[in-house]
Design an enzyme around this catalytic site. Structure first.
Site, PDB file in Angstrom:
ATOM      1  N   PHE A  34      22.353 -46.826  -2.970  1.00  0.00           N
ATOM      2  CA  PHE A  34      22.224 -45.532  -2.307  1.00  0.00           C
ATOM      3  C   PHE A  34      21.278 -44.641  -3.112  1.00  0.00           C
ATOM      4  O   PHE A  34      21.462 -44.438  -4.309  1.00  0.00           O
ATOM      5  CB  PHE A  34      23.621 -44.908  -2.219  1.00  0.00           C
ATOM      6  CG  PHE A  34      23.746 -43.689  -1.355  1.00  0.00           C
ATOM      7  CD1 PHE A  34      23.298 -43.668  -0.039  1.00  0.00           C
ATOM      8  CD2 PHE A  34      24.382 -42.558  -1.851  1.00  0.00           C
ATOM      9  CE1 PHE A  34      23.471 -42.543   0.756  1.00  0.00           C
ATOM     10  CE2 PHE A  34      24.557 -41.434  -1.059  1.00  0.00           C
ATOM     11  CZ  PHE A  34      24.096 -41.430   0.237  1.00  0.00           C
ATOM     12  N   ALA A  35      20.241 -44.141  -2.459  1.00  0.00           N
ATOM     13  CA  ALA A  35      19.203 -43.345  -3.125  1.00  0.00           C
ATOM     14  C   ALA A  35      19.706 -41.932  -3.435  1.00  0.00           C
ATOM     15  O   ALA A  35      20.408 -41.310  -2.635  1.00  0.00           O
ATOM     16  CB  ALA A  35      17.956 -43.264  -2.242  1.00  0.00           C
ATOM     17  N   THR A  36      19.309 -41.433  -4.590  1.00  0.00           N
ATOM     18  CA  THR A  36      19.704 -40.080  -5.003  1.00  0.00           C
ATOM     19  C   THR A  36      19.311 -39.020  -3.968  1.00  0.00           C
ATOM     20  O   THR A  36      20.123 -38.137  -3.663  1.00  0.00           O
ATOM     21  CB  THR A  36      19.128 -39.755  -6.392  1.00  0.00           C
ATOM     22  OG1 THR A  36      19.589 -40.741  -7.318  1.00  0.00           O
ATOM     23  CG2 THR A  36      19.544 -38.375  -6.860  1.00  0.00           C
ATOM     24  N   MET A  39      21.929 -38.869  -1.410  1.00  0.00           N
ATOM     25  CA  MET A  39      23.155 -38.228  -1.891  1.00  0.00           C
ATOM     26  C   MET A  39      23.003 -36.712  -1.820  1.00  0.00           C
ATOM     27  O   MET A  39      23.920 -35.997  -1.399  1.00  0.00           O
ATOM     28  CB  MET A  39      23.476 -38.676  -3.317  1.00  0.00           C
ATOM     29  CG  MET A  39      24.770 -38.076  -3.850  1.00  0.00           C
ATOM     30  SD  MET A  39      25.130 -38.526  -5.562  1.00  0.00           S
ATOM     31  CE  MET A  39      23.897 -37.527  -6.431  1.00  0.00           C
ATOM     32  N   VAL A  40      21.829 -36.223  -2.205  1.00  0.00           N
ATOM     33  CA  VAL A  40      21.558 -34.783  -2.130  1.00  0.00           C
ATOM     34  C   VAL A  40      21.624 -34.320  -0.669  1.00  0.00           C
ATOM     35  O   VAL A  40      22.188 -33.254  -0.382  1.00  0.00           O
ATOM     36  CB  VAL A  40      20.199 -34.440  -2.777  1.00  0.00           C
ATOM     37  CG1 VAL A  40      19.791 -33.007  -2.491  1.00  0.00           C
ATOM     38  CG2 VAL A  40      20.245 -34.706  -4.284  1.00  0.00           C
ATOM     39  N   MET A  43      25.199 -33.876   0.218  1.00  0.00           N
ATOM     40  CA  MET A  43      25.751 -32.683  -0.440  1.00  0.00           C
ATOM     41  C   MET A  43      25.272 -31.402   0.241  1.00  0.00           C
ATOM     42  O   MET A  43      26.044 -30.464   0.446  1.00  0.00           O
ATOM     43  CB  MET A  43      25.363 -32.673  -1.916  1.00  0.00           C
ATOM     44  CG  MET A  43      26.035 -33.751  -2.731  1.00  0.00           C
ATOM     45  SD  MET A  43      25.316 -33.825  -4.386  1.00  0.00           S
ATOM     46  CE  MET A  43      26.593 -34.716  -5.281  1.00  0.00           C
ATOM     47  N   GLU A  44      23.990 -31.349   0.602  1.00  0.00           N
ATOM     48  CA  GLU A  44      23.459 -30.171   1.294  1.00  0.00           C
ATOM     49  C   GLU A  44      24.128 -29.984   2.645  1.00  0.00           C
ATOM     50  O   GLU A  44      24.438 -28.851   3.052  1.00  0.00           O
ATOM     51  CB  GLU A  44      21.940 -30.278   1.452  1.00  0.00           C
ATOM     52  CG  GLU A  44      21.185 -30.074   0.158  1.00  0.00           C
ATOM     53  CD  GLU A  44      19.730 -29.715   0.396  1.00  0.00           C
ATOM     54  OE1 GLU A  44      19.466 -28.787   1.192  1.00  0.00           O
ATOM     55  OE2 GLU A  44      18.867 -30.364  -0.216  1.00  0.00           O
ATOM     56  N   GLY A  63      18.279 -24.612   1.772  1.00  0.00           N
ATOM     57  CA  GLY A  63      18.496 -24.966   0.383  1.00  0.00           C
ATOM     58  C   GLY A  63      17.449 -24.328  -0.503  1.00  0.00           C
ATOM     59  O   GLY A  63      16.273 -24.260  -0.147  1.00  0.00           O
ATOM     60  N   HIS A  70      23.690 -38.128 -10.605  1.00  0.00           N
ATOM     61  CA  HIS A  70      24.103 -39.311  -9.849  1.00  0.00           C
ATOM     62  C   HIS A  70      24.863 -40.198 -10.829  1.00  0.00           C
ATOM     63  O   HIS A  70      24.271 -40.732 -11.763  1.00  0.00           O
ATOM     64  CB  HIS A  70      22.869 -40.017  -9.274  1.00  0.00           C
ATOM     65  CG  HIS A  70      23.167 -40.897  -8.111  1.00  0.00           C
ATOM     66  ND1 HIS A  70      22.219 -41.203  -7.165  1.00  0.00           N
ATOM     67  CD2 HIS A  70      24.293 -41.542  -7.726  1.00  0.00           C
ATOM     68  CE1 HIS A  70      22.747 -41.995  -6.246  1.00  0.00           C
ATOM     69  NE2 HIS A  70      24.020 -42.218  -6.577  1.00  0.00           N
ATOM     70  N   ARG A 114      22.053 -22.082  -1.590  1.00  0.00           N
ATOM     71  CA  ARG A 114      21.437 -21.885  -0.281  1.00  0.00           C
ATOM     72  C   ARG A 114      21.223 -20.399  -0.075  1.00  0.00           C
ATOM     73  O   ARG A 114      21.922 -19.569  -0.660  1.00  0.00           O
ATOM     74  CB  ARG A 114      22.307 -22.460   0.849  1.00  0.00           C
ATOM     75  CG  ARG A 114      22.538 -23.960   0.717  1.00  0.00           C
ATOM     76  CD  ARG A 114      23.233 -24.552   1.931  1.00  0.00           C
ATOM     77  NE  ARG A 114      22.308 -24.788   3.022  1.00  0.00           N
ATOM     78  CZ  ARG A 114      21.426 -25.783   3.068  1.00  0.00           C
ATOM     79  NH1 ARG A 114      21.325 -26.636   2.079  1.00  0.00           N
ATOM     80  NH2 ARG A 114      20.640 -25.924   4.111  1.00  0.00           N
TER      81      ARG A 114
END
Length: 138
Positions: A34-36, A39-40, A43-44, A63, A70, A114
């Site tokens: 899973f690419a960082t 993941m962001v 989360m966003e 954002g 990670h 944000r």
């Protein structure tokens, strides 16, 4: 924007597919995890979901800052769940503690910010940039 209470929470879940893996999304030399940036993204989206009910019509929240670590790799086929909690509100600026988990463990954590924006005003600012978009075109 309505008053956003400290402690407001949101979440977002996604099934990790091949298009979310570092070796497909970024560079083939990377492992199939899973690419960082994905993941962001989760989360966003969790942060946006935490405040969605407090936005007025014609508003959104973009954002402005991400600081994450990670912690663990996740393979294709696993579910990832991201969580966000509002920890600070200063006018239109919101700060969140964020975390992400796969089916086995915590895979990431950090802080995300944000800013609440008016979509009309943002649209006008983007429109004003259109002449500059010609710069890189041949």
């Amino acid at each position: 924007m309505k008053d956003v209470p400290l402690g407001a929470k949101g979440n977002f879940s996604m099934l990790v597919g091949p298009q979310h893996l570092a070796n497909q999304f970024k560079d083939a030399i990377l492992p199939p995890v899973f690419a960082t940036p994905m993941m962001v993204l989760a989360m966003e989206n969790a942060a946006l979901n935490a405040i969605r009910a407090y936005l007025e019509p014609g508003e959104s929240a973009v954002g402005s800052k991400v600081e994450v670590t990670h912690l663990a790799a996740t393979p294709v086929g696993h579910w990832v769940r991201a969580e966000a909690e509002v920890v600070a509100v200063k006018g239109r600026h919101l700060q969140f503690n964020v975390a992400a988990y796969d089916e086995a463990e915590k895979i990431g954590e950090g802080v995300h910010e944000r800013v609440v924006v008016g979509l009309d005003r943002l649209g006008a600012r983007l429109e004003a940039k259109q002449p500059a978009a010609q710069f890189g075109r041949a």
